[in-house]
Design a protein around this motif. Structure first.
Motif, PDB file in Angstrom:
ATOM      1  N   VAL A  40      11.583   2.277 -10.238  1.00  0.00           N
ATOM      2  CA  VAL A  40      10.555   3.305 -10.027  1.00  0.00           C
ATOM      3  C   VAL A  40      10.080   3.249  -8.578  1.00  0.00           C
ATOM      4  O   VAL A  40       9.914   4.289  -7.931  1.00  0.00           O
ATOM      5  N   ILE A  41       9.895   2.053  -8.053  1.00  0.00           N
ATOM      6  CA  ILE A  41       9.476   1.893  -6.662  1.00  0.00           C
ATOM      7  C   ILE A  41      10.532   2.475  -5.722  1.00  0.00           C
ATOM      8  O   ILE A  41      10.202   3.191  -4.769  1.00  0.00           O
ATOM      9  N   GLN A  42      11.809   2.214  -6.010  1.00  0.00           N
ATOM     10  CA  GLN A  42      12.889   2.774  -5.188  1.00  0.00           C
ATOM     11  C   GLN A  42      12.880   4.303  -5.246  1.00  0.00           C
ATOM     12  O   GLN A  42      13.043   4.976  -4.226  1.00  0.00           O
ATOM     13  N   LEU A  43      12.684   4.851  -6.442  1.00  0.00           N
ATOM     14  CA  LEU A  43      12.646   6.298  -6.615  1.00  0.00           C
ATOM     15  C   LEU A  43      11.476   6.902  -5.852  1.00  0.00           C
ATOM     16  O   LEU A  43      11.624   7.918  -5.170  1.00  0.00           O
ATOM     17  N   MET A  44      10.327   6.246  -5.921  1.00  0.00           N
ATOM     18  CA  MET A  44       9.151   6.744  -5.212  1.00  0.00           C
ATOM     19  C   MET A  44       9.380   6.680  -3.701  1.00  0.00           C
ATOM     20  O   MET A  44       9.039   7.619  -2.981  1.00  0.00           O
ATOM     21  N   ARG A  45       9.956   5.594  -3.219  1.00  0.00           N
ATOM     22  CA  ARG A  45      10.221   5.441  -1.783  1.00  0.00           C
ATOM     23  C   ARG A  45      11.168   6.545  -1.299  1.00  0.00           C
ATOM     24  O   ARG A  45      11.003   7.095  -0.211  1.00  0.00           O
ATOM     25  N   LYS A  46      12.161   6.864  -2.121  1.00  0.00           N
ATOM     26  CA  LYS A  46      13.173   7.847  -1.744  1.00  0.00           C
ATOM     27  C   LYS A  46      12.629   9.282  -1.768  1.00  0.00           C
ATOM     28  O   LYS A  46      13.026  10.113  -0.958  1.00  0.00           O
ATOM     29  N   ASN A  47      11.712   9.583  -2.685  1.00  0.00           N
ATOM     30  CA  ASN A  47      11.290  10.964  -2.906  1.00  0.00           C
ATOM     31  C   ASN A  47       9.921  11.335  -2.343  1.00  0.00           C
ATOM     32  O   ASN A  47       9.564  12.508  -2.356  1.00  0.00           O
ATOM     33  N   LEU A  48       9.154  10.358  -1.874  1.00  0.00           N
ATOM     34  CA  LEU A  48       7.841  10.655  -1.299  1.00  0.00           C
ATOM     35  C   LEU A  48       7.893  10.523   0.215  1.00  0.00           C
ATOM     36  O   LEU A  48       8.744   9.826   0.762  1.00  0.00           O
ATOM     37  N   LYS A  49       6.942  11.178   0.880  1.00  0.00           N
ATOM     38  CA  LYS A  49       6.790  10.965   2.311  1.00  0.00           C
ATOM     39  C   LYS A  49       6.327   9.531   2.513  1.00  0.00           C
ATOM     40  O   LYS A  49       5.751   8.917   1.622  1.00  0.00           O
ATOM     41  N   VAL A  50       6.565   8.998   3.689  1.00  0.00           N
ATOM     42  CA  VAL A  50       6.235   7.601   3.990  1.00  0.00           C
ATOM     43  C   VAL A  50       4.752   7.323   3.730  1.00  0.00           C
ATOM     44  O   VAL A  50       4.394   6.337   3.080  1.00  0.00           O
ATOM     45  N   THR A  51       3.885   8.196   4.215  1.00  0.00           N
ATOM     46  CA  THR A  51       2.445   7.963   4.032  1.00  0.00           C
ATOM     47  C   THR A  51       2.048   8.053   2.557  1.00  0.00           C
ATOM     48  O   THR A  51       1.205   7.282   2.101  1.00  0.00           O
ATOM     49  N   SER A  52       2.654   8.967   1.821  1.00  0.00           N
ATOM     50  CA  SER A  52       2.359   9.092   0.387  1.00  0.00           C
ATOM     51  C   SER A  52       2.832   7.860  -0.366  1.00  0.00           C
ATOM     52  O   SER A  52       2.139   7.364  -1.259  1.00  0.00           O
ATOM     53  N   PHE A  53       4.008   7.355   0.001  1.00  0.00           N
ATOM     54  CA  PHE A  53       4.520   6.161  -0.650  1.00  0.00           C
ATOM     55  C   PHE A  53       3.606   4.964  -0.377  1.00  0.00           C
ATOM     56  O   PHE A  53       3.273   4.211  -1.299  1.00  0.00           O
ATOM     57  N   LYS A  54       3.192   4.798   0.868  1.00  0.00           N
ATOM     58  CA  LYS A  54       2.303   3.682   1.212  1.00  0.00           C
ATOM     59  C   LYS A  54       0.979   3.787   0.459  1.00  0.00           C
ATOM     60  O   LYS A  54       0.448   2.780  -0.023  1.00  0.00           O
ATOM     61  N   ARG A  55       0.437   4.991   0.347  1.00  0.00           N
ATOM     62  CA  ARG A  55      -0.813   5.207  -0.387  1.00  0.00           C
ATOM     63  C   ARG A  55      -0.626   4.851  -1.860  1.00  0.00           C
ATOM     64  O   ARG A  55      -1.478   4.198  -2.464  1.00  0.00           O
ATOM     65  N   TRP A  56       0.504   5.267  -2.436  1.00  0.00           N
ATOM     66  CA  TRP A  56       0.781   4.959  -3.843  1.00  0.00           C
ATOM     67  C   TRP A  56       0.934   3.456  -4.058  1.00  0.00           C
ATOM     68  O   TRP A  56       0.369   2.904  -4.999  1.00  0.00           O
ATOM     69  N   ARG A  57       1.681   2.776  -3.193  1.00  0.00           N
ATOM     70  CA  ARG A  57       1.887   1.323  -3.332  1.00  0.00           C
ATOM     71  C   ARG A  57       0.566   0.572  -3.228  1.00  0.00           C
ATOM     72  O   ARG A  57       0.297  -0.357  -3.981  1.00  0.00           O
ATOM     73  N   LYS A  58      -0.262   0.985  -2.284  1.00  0.00           N
ATOM     74  CA  LYS A  58      -1.568   0.340  -2.126  1.00  0.00           C
ATOM     75  C   LYS A  58      -2.406   0.547  -3.384  1.00  0.00           C
ATOM     76  O   LYS A  58      -3.098  -0.363  -3.845  1.00  0.00           O
ATOM     77  N   ARG A  59      -2.323   1.732  -3.958  1.00  0.00           N
ATOM     78  CA  ARG A  59      -3.097   2.069  -5.153  1.00  0.00           C
ATOM     79  C   ARG A  59      -2.604   1.308  -6.379  1.00  0.00           C
ATOM     80  O   ARG A  59      -3.385   0.825  -7.194  1.00  0.00           O
ATOM     81  N   VAL A  60      -1.299   1.165  -6.530  1.00  0.00           N
ATOM     82  CA  VAL A  60      -0.702   0.589  -7.734  1.00  0.00           C
ATOM     83  C   VAL A  60      -0.664  -0.940  -7.697  1.00  0.00           C
ATOM     84  O   VAL A  60      -0.781  -1.583  -8.733  1.00  0.00           O
ATOM     85  N   GLN A  61      -0.512  -1.496  -6.525  1.00  0.00           N
ATOM     86  CA  GLN A  61      -0.355  -2.946  -6.406  1.00  0.00           C
ATOM     87  C   GLN A  61      -1.574  -3.667  -6.971  1.00  0.00           C
ATOM     88  O   GLN A  61      -2.701  -3.426  -6.577  1.00  0.00           O
ATOM     89  N   GLY A  62      -1.323  -4.519  -7.935  1.00  0.00           N
ATOM     90  CA  GLY A  62      -2.383  -5.303  -8.548  1.00  0.00           C
ATOM     91  C   GLY A  62      -3.215  -4.557  -9.579  1.00  0.00           C
ATOM     92  O   GLY A  62      -4.141  -5.099 -10.154  1.00  0.00           O
ATOM     93  N   ARG A  63      -2.899  -3.306  -9.840  1.00  0.00           N
ATOM     94  CA  ARG A  63      -3.659  -2.511 -10.811  1.00  0.00           C
ATOM     95  C   ARG A  63      -3.297  -2.958 -12.224  1.00  0.00           C
ATOM     96  O   ARG A  63      -2.151  -2.915 -12.627  1.00  0.00           O
ATOM     97  N   ARG A  64      -4.290  -3.397 -12.963  1.00  0.00           N
ATOM     98  CA  ARG A  64      -4.038  -3.923 -14.305  1.00  0.00           C
ATOM     99  C   ARG A  64      -3.576  -2.846 -15.282  1.00  0.00           C
ATOM    100  O   ARG A  64      -2.826  -3.119 -16.208  1.00  0.00           O
TER     101      ARG A  64
END
Length: 94
Positions: A40-64
């Motif tokens: 899913v992370i690979q798919l998101m990296r491939k299909n989102l803009k760089v800034t959108s991907f970074k925002r998503w990773r920051k949001r999801v990382q550590g989210r219970r």
């Protein structure tokens, strides 16, 4: 494990939508689309803009809520009392 290149654009859009949702777990995505969290992370990296991907990773990382085992609530789906019900493909009026 599903090949990321064999996904349709509709499936990719749905996976991205599910990945952005707070309460949709990676387990639910794996169950429905046979994609691991890493895929899913690979798919998101491939299909989102760089800034959108970074925002998503920051949001999801550590989210219970994104991991079934880390959730601290029993009910897996939230529905607002003001949310309209859908029946027979017609949105019911209040």
């Amino acid at each position: 494990m599903k090949n990321l290149n064999l996904l349709t654009t509709i499936e990719i859009d749905r996976i991205i939508e599910m990945a952005w949702e707070d309460r949709t777990t990676f387990d639910a995505i794996k169950f429905q689309f046979e994609l691991s969290e890493k895929e899913v992370i690979q798919l998101m990296r491939k299909n989102l803009k760089v800034t959108s991907f970074k925002r998503w990773r920051k949001r999801v990382q550590g989210r219970r809520t994104k991991h079934e085992a880390k959730r601290d609530f029993l009910v897996g789906r939230f529905k607002c009392s003001r949310q309209k019900t859908i029946s027979n493909n017609k949105i019911a009026k209040r």
